[in-house]
Every structure is written in structure tokens, then in C-alpha cells.
Design an enzyme around this catalytic site. Structure first.
Site, PDB file in Angstrom:
ATOM      1  N   LYS A  29      13.323   1.453  12.393  1.00  0.00           N
ATOM      2  CA  LYS A  29      12.266   1.722  13.366  1.00  0.00           C
ATOM      3  C   LYS A  29      12.854   2.489  14.544  1.00  0.00           C
ATOM      4  O   LYS A  29      14.050   2.437  14.796  1.00  0.00           O
ATOM      5  CB  LYS A  29      11.670   0.403  13.853  1.00  0.00           C
ATOM      6  CG  LYS A  29      10.843  -0.275  12.766  1.00  0.00           C
ATOM      7  CD  LYS A  29       9.960  -1.353  13.342  1.00  0.00           C
ATOM      8  CE  LYS A  29       9.052  -1.950  12.286  1.00  0.00           C
ATOM      9  NZ  LYS A  29       8.002  -1.030  11.828  1.00  0.00           N
ATOM     10  N   HIS A  81       0.813  -1.216   0.000  1.00  0.00           N
ATOM     11  CA  HIS A  81       0.000   0.000   0.000  1.00  0.00           C
ATOM     12  C   HIS A  81       0.852   1.276   0.000  1.00  0.00           C
ATOM     13  O   HIS A  81       0.394   2.327  -0.389  1.00  0.00           O
ATOM     14  CB  HIS A  81      -0.994  -0.003   1.161  1.00  0.00           C
ATOM     15  CG  HIS A  81      -0.345   0.087   2.494  1.00  0.00           C
ATOM     16  ND1 HIS A  81       0.158  -1.007   3.138  1.00  0.00           N
ATOM     17  CD2 HIS A  81      -0.083   1.143   3.282  1.00  0.00           C
ATOM     18  CE1 HIS A  81       0.694  -0.627   4.275  1.00  0.00           C
ATOM     19  NE2 HIS A  81       0.558   0.668   4.393  1.00  0.00           N
ATOM     20  N   HIS A 137       9.179  -2.121  -0.619  1.00  0.00           N
ATOM     21  CA  HIS A 137       9.088  -0.648  -0.594  1.00  0.00           C
ATOM     22  C   HIS A 137      10.340   0.015  -1.174  1.00  0.00           C
ATOM     23  O   HIS A 137      10.266   0.821  -2.085  1.00  0.00           O
ATOM     24  CB  HIS A 137       9.048  -0.086   0.829  1.00  0.00           C
ATOM     25  CG  HIS A 137       7.907  -0.495   1.666  1.00  0.00           C
ATOM     26  ND1 HIS A 137       6.680  -0.821   1.184  1.00  0.00           N
ATOM     27  CD2 HIS A 137       7.815  -0.581   3.012  1.00  0.00           C
ATOM     28  CE1 HIS A 137       5.894  -1.107   2.193  1.00  0.00           C
ATOM     29  NE2 HIS A 137       6.555  -0.974   3.306  1.00  0.00           N
TER      30      HIS A 137
HETATM   31  N1  LIG Z   1      -2.395  -5.459   9.937  1.00  0.00           N
HETATM   32  C1  LIG Z   1      -1.789  -4.553   9.204  1.00  0.00           C
HETATM   33  O1  LIG Z   1      -1.790  -3.363   9.508  1.00  0.00           O
HETATM   34  C2  LIG Z   1      -1.077  -4.962   7.930  1.00  0.00           C
HETATM   35  C3  LIG Z   1      -0.394  -3.983   7.175  1.00  0.00           C
HETATM   36  C4  LIG Z   1       0.233  -4.368   5.987  1.00  0.00           C
HETATM   37  C5  LIG Z   1       0.176  -5.679   5.564  1.00  0.00           C
HETATM   38  N2  LIG Z   1      -0.475  -6.596   6.326  1.00  0.00           N
HETATM   39  C6  LIG Z   1      -0.530  -7.975   5.837  1.00  0.00           C
HETATM   40  O2  LIG Z   1      -1.892  -8.362   5.710  1.00  0.00           O
HETATM   41  C7  LIG Z   1      -2.069  -9.724   6.062  1.00  0.00           C
HETATM   42  C8  LIG Z   1      -3.076  -9.845   7.185  1.00  0.00           C
HETATM   43  O3  LIG Z   1      -2.608  -9.130   8.304  1.00  0.00           O
HETATM   44  P1  LIG Z   1      -3.368  -9.133   9.715  1.00  0.00           P
HETATM   45  O4  LIG Z   1      -2.579  -8.227  10.590  1.00  0.00           O
HETATM   46  O5  LIG Z   1      -4.814  -8.878   9.542  1.00  0.00           O
HETATM   47  O6  LIG Z   1      -3.160 -10.631  10.179  1.00  0.00           O
HETATM   48  P2  LIG Z   1      -3.838 -11.400  11.389  1.00  0.00           P
HETATM   49  O7  LIG Z   1      -4.760 -10.494  12.135  1.00  0.00           O
HETATM   50  O8  LIG Z   1      -2.750 -12.075  12.141  1.00  0.00           O
HETATM   51  O9  LIG Z   1      -4.650 -12.559  10.655  1.00  0.00           O
HETATM   52  C9  LIG Z   1      -5.799 -12.330   9.879  1.00  0.00           C
HETATM   53  C10 LIG Z   1      -6.765 -13.475  10.027  1.00  0.00           C
HETATM   54  O10 LIG Z   1      -6.217 -14.624   9.427  1.00  0.00           O
HETATM   55  C11 LIG Z   1      -6.798 -15.784  10.044  1.00  0.00           C
HETATM   56  N3  LIG Z   1      -5.755 -16.781  10.306  1.00  0.00           N
HETATM   57  C12 LIG Z   1      -4.804 -16.740  11.257  1.00  0.00           C
HETATM   58  N4  LIG Z   1      -4.043 -17.858  11.213  1.00  0.00           N
HETATM   59  C13 LIG Z   1      -4.558 -18.626  10.229  1.00  0.00           C
HETATM   60  C14 LIG Z   1      -4.228 -19.897   9.717  1.00  0.00           C
HETATM   61  N5  LIG Z   1      -3.216 -20.620  10.208  1.00  0.00           N
HETATM   62  N6  LIG Z   1      -4.963 -20.365   8.693  1.00  0.00           N
HETATM   63  C15 LIG Z   1      -5.977 -19.657   8.169  1.00  0.00           C
HETATM   64  N7  LIG Z   1      -6.351 -18.458   8.645  1.00  0.00           N
HETATM   65  C16 LIG Z   1      -5.640 -17.932   9.642  1.00  0.00           C
HETATM   66  C17 LIG Z   1      -7.386 -15.320  11.341  1.00  0.00           C
HETATM   67  O11 LIG Z   1      -8.799 -15.461  11.240  1.00  0.00           O
HETATM   68  P3  LIG Z   1      -9.549 -16.785  11.712  1.00  0.00           P
HETATM   69  O12 LIG Z   1      -8.804 -17.328  12.883  1.00  0.00           O
HETATM   70  O13 LIG Z   1     -10.897 -16.281  12.029  1.00  0.00           O
HETATM   71  O14 LIG Z   1      -9.522 -17.666  10.524  1.00  0.00           O
HETATM   72  C18 LIG Z   1      -7.038 -13.863  11.466  1.00  0.00           C
HETATM   73  O15 LIG Z   1      -8.086 -13.091  12.013  1.00  0.00           O
HETATM   74  C19 LIG Z   1      -0.671 -10.210   6.436  1.00  0.00           C
HETATM   75  O16 LIG Z   1      -0.089 -10.762   5.320  1.00  0.00           O
HETATM   76  C20 LIG Z   1       0.069  -8.960   6.820  1.00  0.00           C
HETATM   77  O17 LIG Z   1       1.459  -9.089   6.606  1.00  0.00           O
HETATM   78  C21 LIG Z   1      -1.102  -6.273   7.486  1.00  0.00           C
END
Ligand SMILES: NC(=O)c1ccc[n+]([C@@H]2O[C@H](COP(=O)([O-])OP(=O)(O)OC[C@H]3O[C@@H](n4cnc5c(N)ncnc54)[C@H](OP(=O)(O)O)[C@@H]3O)[C@@H](O)[C@H]2O)c1
Length: 504
Positions: A356, A196, A258
């Protein structure tokens, strides 16, 4: 400061924002942080600006057992109170949720054959589907394979698209593995690898600035440019992401995409057309021209560091963060010197740094021009004068600044540095996530990274990361104080070349 930013932007829609065709957004990992805090809020902002397609719905999928009603509540809780009102009620009606089990093929099959068709029928989306992977990266392959197994091959229907968040793998092998799984199921033209950061107004503006103004492009080469500094500095630490960061570190987290993408946009040749494929071709060529880093002399090119407790002890060090090993050697800072072996950039170093817990939050590209060839003011002014610097500010305060020399007003012959400054200020109408979502709906892949882009940057970085991780012991200079400019060794990297970093 001299300000030359008297501009007025025409309304956004006269600058090419079109309303996309009806579509459905299907989010995997919908219960997670990204979906709740960034993705759905961005969709909601698009809804409020009336930029969403006429027919639209969100289908959230994750393992957590809940119904659509509870899911809407979860999203509402993550939405600022002042934004919740009658508008939210109308938006919430577009949102649906269904729990799934990735290990059970019948589960996803039921989503495709039972849950989706009535939603699509109702919204008139005509089968346009955007699958968004918002799960932890480690399960991307599993989710894509499950989707592939559950129904007809997604590649067979061009209306299917898939969005995948960085990080794209953790090294060259894993990124290739992921790309194989991805391209077994989808075609490259359906894949949107999103970072992003690259959707920020100023990042997109790099190309507009370079190729729509005749002023700078003739200077954009080794004859006039001394060096380039690309900085992505954060004041925050790792927050709650220790699990991810301990595996990643700054080179995987910031450089692989990035930093190398910012470098590619700065260094690339002009494409013949402003189209996604031509721009991505030129970016790939720029990445191909980066000289591989000599592993036996890595210290001449790379400095890494890790933040330690701040001098007044108000900020704890990385090793003291929750979830971080007490003897962690994971770098939270890196400075890298890059040579680009082509005619345009021969002899011009690109210095990249990211870290950081630094002194100031800023992402910028600074183009440092060569000094004037003959200093005729040296007697009257005394000492050297600063060469011109052009700064493309990505965040915060997105804009462009040109640092020039001018005469100090008054009777004495005195020079002073002044800034010509252009700022987008409040005029950035779309946030990065809104931009990438709209582009994906419209099928514009310009801001998304192509397979070869990912592959090229991992090819350069993987050997470096392996060499670093294979080292025994840490140099004394490894730790830097939280809130500082970074490790002293990073300053030395430029001092050896007779240069210095811009102050943070
Ligand atoms: N958060 C941010 O600000 C951010 C920023 C940039 C990029 N990202 C990227 O975006 C992606 C998601 O980030 P996030 O922070 O939202 O991650 P997260 O909260 O750790 O995980 C998202 C969801 O994935 C599901 N999950 C977890 N472990 C799993 C597994 N083993 N198998 C299948 N589903 C699983 C979980 O839902 P359930 O348990 O309900 O299935 C969880 O609510 C990542 O690749 C991260 O690097 C995130």
C-alpha cells in the site's frame, strides 16, 4: 511505441453472455459498505444492461431496524445522481429488506418460511436462491450456522448457492473451521468463494492468452523464461479499514488469495477442458508444487515493510492512521520469492510483491524471458540489451504488452526497446462484481476458489505469518516512505539474484 491493438470486439452477448435463470439474491449484512457501494450498484448496472434474469429480486437482511422503503433510500443515496431516474424506480421495486436477529432461530426461520415464498412466487424464481455473505468475516460461521438451523439443510436443494467474500479465515486452522461449517450446510458445488480481483478481464484472459495462442505456450517454461514478477501495488493506504487491516496485514489481505491465484494461473498446466473443475484441479496442482518456505532462512525469501510518512510529509504513515496502534508491526508491504518444484518451472523464481501507499497503482504479471544466447550486436550497440518481457496488465488499463528490441531508425546501428501493446481500453463491458454475480447466477464456478485452493495457500502462508509475528523487534529496513517503490530490502532480494524489479 508501436501499437498493434487494432481490434474490434463483437457485441458482448455474441461472446457467451447468456441471461441466467430467474433467481433471488439474499444478502446478509445488507446494510453494510460492500452491499451499498459495490454489490447492489453492480446488480443495478446488470439491470440497466438487461442482463438480469427475467424473474429477479433482492432481499436485504441485517440487524439494523428499517423497512424496505428506507433501505431503497439508503441504496439510492449511494447511487450516482445521473443514474437515478425512471430506470431506478423500476429497479427499486425489486428490492426488499427485513431486519433479522441471528441469535434467534425464529427470526431467520420466518424469513425462509414467510418472507421468501411470496417474493419467489411473484418473481417466478422456482426456489433458485443465492445467499450472499456481506457481513464482517468474523461472523461468517455464525451466519451460516443460523441459516443451517433455520430451515431444511441448504445442501439438500441444489438450487441453493452461497457466495462468500474473502478473507476466508485468518490462518489454516480458522479457514478449515470455516470450511467445515460451510460444508456442513452446503455442498462444495454450491459454494462460491469470491475474490473480485480474479474476475478482471485480464485475469480471465491469462488462460485464453496462454492456451489459445500457439505462439507463447512453447516458450512458457524454464528453457525460455528467466523469472516472473507478479505485482499488486496500491497508492492508497488503509482508508477506513484499520480495524480489519490491523488484524490482517498484507500477507493475509493480498497474498493468501490474489497473489497466489495469479501465480497459479500463470504457472498451471493446460487443463484438458476449459471447465471449472479441470481449471481448478490444475490450479491446485500448481499450488501443491510451491516449495514450502524455509522458516530458518525466511529473510532469503521474504521482505516485509510498513509505510511511513511521505518525504514531503503530505501523506501520513501507517502508524499515524486512525485506529492503528502507535507501535503497530503490521506489514503493509511484502515481497516474496517463490520456487515451483516441477519440470516446467525448475530453477525459475517467481517474485511476488504487494503493498500500500506505493508510487503507482498497478497489478501486473511480468514474464521475463532469457536473454539471447549470443550477443552478436555487442560491439556495435555496446553493453547488454534488455531481454524480452511480456506484461499481462490486470489494472489499470487492462491489456497485454510485449517489450521487444528493434533497430532504431537511422544510419547508426542502434537498438531501441519498443512495446507491442494491446489494451482493452473502454471495451471491458462488465465490472468484476457484475461478472461474478452473473457467473454465480449461471452456476459457473470457474472464477471462484475451491476449498483445496484456500487450504493450500494457507498451508504455505500460515507458518510464515506465525514466524513473522513471533519475531521480536523490527529490522531497520522495515519502514518505507509513502509514495516510494517500497522498502530497500525488497530491491536487495532481487539484486542478490542479479535481477531487478520492474519500475513502478
Ligand atoms: N467493503 C468493501 O469494499 C469490501 C471489498 C472486498 C471484500 N469485502 C468483504 O465483504 C464483507 C463485508 O464488508 P463490509 O465492508 O460491507 O463490512 P461492514 O460494513 O463492516 O459490515 C457489513 C454489515 O454486517 C453487519 N454486521 C456487522 N457486525 C456484525 C455482527 N457481529 N453480526 C452480524 N452482522 C454484523 C452490519 O449490519 P447490521 O449491523 O445492520 O447487521 C454491517 O452493516 C467483508 O467480509 C469484507 O472483508 C468488502
Amino acid at each position: 511505441m508501436v501499437t498493434v491493438d487494432e481490434h474490434s470486439f463483437p457485441p458482448a452477448d455474441s461472446c457467451g453472455i447468456t441471461i441466467p435463470e430467474p433467481c433471488g439474491l439474499i444478502i446478509f449484512g445488507a446494510s453494510g459498505d460492500l452491499a451499498r457501494r459495490k454489490l447492489v450498484p453492480a446488480v443495478y448496472r446488470l439491470f440497466r444492461q438487461q442482463l438480469l434474469p427475467r424473474g429477479f429480486f433482492v432481499l436485504g437482511l441485517a440487524r439494523t431496524a428499517m423497512d424496505s422503503h428506507r433501505y431503497r433510500e439508503l441504496l439510492r443515496e449511494a447511487t450516482p445522481e445521473e443514474c437515478v431516474g425512471e430506470c431506478w424506480q423500476r429497479f427499486a421495486a425489486l428490492i426488499h429488506y427485513r431486519p433479522i436477529d441471528y441469535g434467534d432461530p425464529a427470526s431467520l426461520r420466518a424469513v425462509l418460511s414467510e418472507t421468501l415464498p411470496p417474493l419467489e412466487e411473484n418473481a417466478g424464481t422456482g426456489g433458485n436462491r443465492i445467499f450472499y455473505l456481506a457481513t464482517p468475516p468474523a461472523v461468517y460461521g455464525e451466519v451460516i450456522s443460523a441459516l443451517h438451523r433455520a430451515g431444511p439443510a441448504p445442501a439438500a436443494d441444489a438450487r441453493n448457492k452461497i457466495v462468500i467474500e474473502k478473507p476466508f479465515g485468518t490462518d489454516l486452522e480458522s479457514s478449515r473451521r470455516l470450511n467445515r461449517i460451510l460444508l456442513d450446510a452446503f455442498r462444495e458445488s454450491q459454494v462460491y468463494r469470491i475474490d473480485h480481483y480474479l474476475a478482471k478481464e485480464t485475469v480471465q484472459n491469462i488462460l485464453m492468452f496462454r492456451f489459445a495462442n500457439s505462439l507463447f505456450e512453447p516458450l512458457w517454461n524454464r528453457r525460455y523464461i528467466d523469472h516472473v514478477q507478479i505485482t499488486a501495488a496500491e497508492t492508497i493506504g488503509i482508508e477506513q479499514r484499520a480495524g480489519y487491516y490491523e488484524q490482517a496485514g498484507v500477507l493475509r489481505d493480498m497474498f493468501q488469495n490474489h497473489m497466489f491465484q495469479l501465480l497459479a494461473l500463470t504457472a498451471m498446466e493446460p487443463p484438458s477442458l476449459f471447465s471449472a473443475s479441470r481449471v481448478r484441479d490444475e490450479k491446485a496442482k500448481a499450488l501443491q508444487s510451491i516449495r514450502p518456505f524455509p522458516l530458518e532462512r525466511l529473510d532469503e525469501f521474504l521482505v516485509t515493510g510498513q509505510y511511513a510518512r511521505s518525504s514531503d510529509a503530505s501523506i501520513r504513515g501507517y502508524r499515524e492512521e486512525r485506529g492503528v496502534a502507535a507501535d503497530s508491526a503490521v506489514p503493509t508491504y511484502a515481497a516474496l520469492k517463490v520456487w515451483i518444484d516441477n519440470w516446467r518451472w525448475h530453477g525459475v523464481p517467481f517474485y511476488l510483491r504487494s503493498g500500500k501507499r506505493l508510487k503507482r497503482r498497478t497489478t501486473e504479471i511480468a514474464i521475463r524471458f532469457r536473454p539471447v544466447p549470443h550477443m552478436m550486436f555487442s560491439r556495435s550497440v555496446g553493453g547488454d540489451i534488455e531481454a524480452n518481457t511480456l506484461v499481462l496488465r490486470v489494472q489499470p488499463d487492462e491489456g497485454i504488452q510485449l517489450e521487444i528490441q528493434a533497430k532504431h531508425p537511422g544510419s547508426r546501428m542502434c537498438l531501441m526497446p519498443v512495446n507491442l501493446d494491446f489494451s482493452y481500453r473502454g471495451d471491458v463491458s462488465l465490472s468484476a462484481y457484475e461478472r461474478v454475480l452473473l457467473d454465480c447466477m449461471e452456476g459457473d464456478q470457474m472464477l471462484f476458489v475451491r476449498e483445496d485452493g484456500v487450504d493450500l495457500s494457507w498451508s504455505l502462508l500460515s507458518p510464515v505469518i506465525r514466524a513473522l509475528e513471533g519475531r521480536k523487534g523490527l529490522p531497520d529496513t522495515f519502514f518505507y516512505r509513502a509514495g516510494s517503490e517500497g522498502p530497500d530490502a525488497a530491491a536487495a532480494l532481487l539484486e542478490r539474484d542479479g535481477r531487478k524489479w520492474r519500475e513502478l
